[in-house]
Design an enzyme around this catalytic site. Structure first.
Site, PDB file in Angstrom:
ATOM      1  N   GLU A 161      13.097  -1.055  36.220  1.00  0.00           N
ATOM      2  CA  GLU A 161      13.305  -0.555  37.578  1.00  0.00           C
ATOM      3  C   GLU A 161      14.592  -1.079  38.189  1.00  0.00           C
ATOM      4  OE1 GLU A 161      10.777  -0.558  41.810  1.00  0.00           O
ATOM      5  OE2 GLU A 161      10.136  -1.795  40.137  1.00  0.00           O
ATOM      6  N   GLU A 262       4.349   3.515  47.323  1.00  0.00           N
ATOM      7  CA  GLU A 262       4.690   2.102  47.440  1.00  0.00           C
ATOM      8  C   GLU A 262       5.396   1.873  48.777  1.00  0.00           C
ATOM      9  OE1 GLU A 262       6.004  -0.934  44.016  1.00  0.00           O
ATOM     10  OE2 GLU A 262       7.712  -0.050  45.039  1.00  0.00           O
TER      11      GLU A 262
END
Length: 282
Positions: A161, A262
């Site tokens: 990520e 998220e």
């Protein structure tokens, strides 16, 4: 709050991150709360921030809470230090943190496998003052190859990520190209081909990236997508990101995987932070 069109929302598969939503509740109560809000899938950062190898009863209790709630675990982070907080990632940090990351690999992989989870995320780790970045990158590659092997053993993909520079100034992967370069290096070094890009549209937007271009270039290498609006990291509709349009671009580019929610609920209970999403699409 503006919401997604029912027809558009129905084309997505949404999973709730229980490490940032429903945090007003104890960990073991969050899966049931997500189910009560209408969701069938959840994801988690590594929940035991002080322990890469928690005692078996702790693992069993969380597994039971997820199973009893009737939700599916779709993603799990490997141990990454203190999240949320200043310590973002452990695998490139020489010494004890790197060893803690390695100790966690099989524990996290086995826990994920026991719940049918097929995505494991490995945060790269901050730069450390006084340590050669090249040394950290070499350590990161070594540990990411180990992580790829642990994920492959249980039939999972390894996610890598990019974060954003304002919130994580010592984290080196702060662009989509930087993260995808590491994905390619890991796949080449491991020979497994199971490393994939985690495309977090919030982080990339804060970095000022051209999101349509990112989607066009990297959708084929993407293993998971996460969203929050920007600015503020709130629910869709609280900022200015055209998230419905961007997810539509991802679908057209061939991405048909989960979309992780998220974002922060703000000053309201998490159960009230999904009014942008029709219940039948959860």
């Amino acid at each position: 709050m503006p919401g997604f069109a029912r027809s558009t929302a129905a084309e997505q598969r949404f999973t709730v991150n229980l490490s940032i939503l429903f945090t007003e509740l104890p960990l073991l109560e969050r899966p049931a709360a997500a189910a009560a809000a209408g969701f069938t899938a959840v994801e988690l950062w590594w929940p035991w921030v002080d322990s890469p190898t928690p005692a078996q009863p702790s693992l069993d209790a969380l597994r039971g809470a997820i199973t009893d709630a009737g939700v599916r675990l779709t993603g799990l982070n490997f141990y990454a230090g203190q999240l949320p907080g200043p310590d973002r990632g452990a695998l490139s940090v020489p010494g004890e943190e790197s060893e803690r990351f390695r100790a966690n690999l099989d524990v996290a992989a086995d826990f994920a496998h026991s719940l049918g989870c097929r995505s494991l995320n490995a945060l790269y780790g901050n730069r450390v003052a006084g340590t050669d970045p090249a040394e950290q990158d070499a350590l990161a590659l070594e540990n990411l190859v180990r992580a790829a092997a642990a994920a492959d053993r249980v039939g999972a993909v390894l996610l890598i990520e990019a974060l954003n520079a304002p919130e994580s100034p010592r984290y080196p992967l702060v662009s989509a190209p930087a993260a995808v370069t590491v994905v390619d290096r890991v796949n080449e070094a491991s020979g497994l081909g199971n490393a994939r890009f985690l495309m977090d549209l919030y982080h990339l937007s804060v970095n000022g990236e051209d999101l349509p271009s990112v989607i066009e270039r990297y959708a084929s290498k993407t293993g998971h997508v996460q969203i929050a609006d920007s600015p503020g990291r709130g629910a869709p509709g609280t900022g200015s990101l055209p998230l419905e349009e961007l997810l539509g671009r991802l679908r057209k580019a061939g991405y048909d995987g989960w979309v992780g929610l998220e974002y922060k609920a703000g000053d309201r209970p998490s159960s009230e932070a999904f009014d942008w999403l029709p219940r039948e699409a959860r």
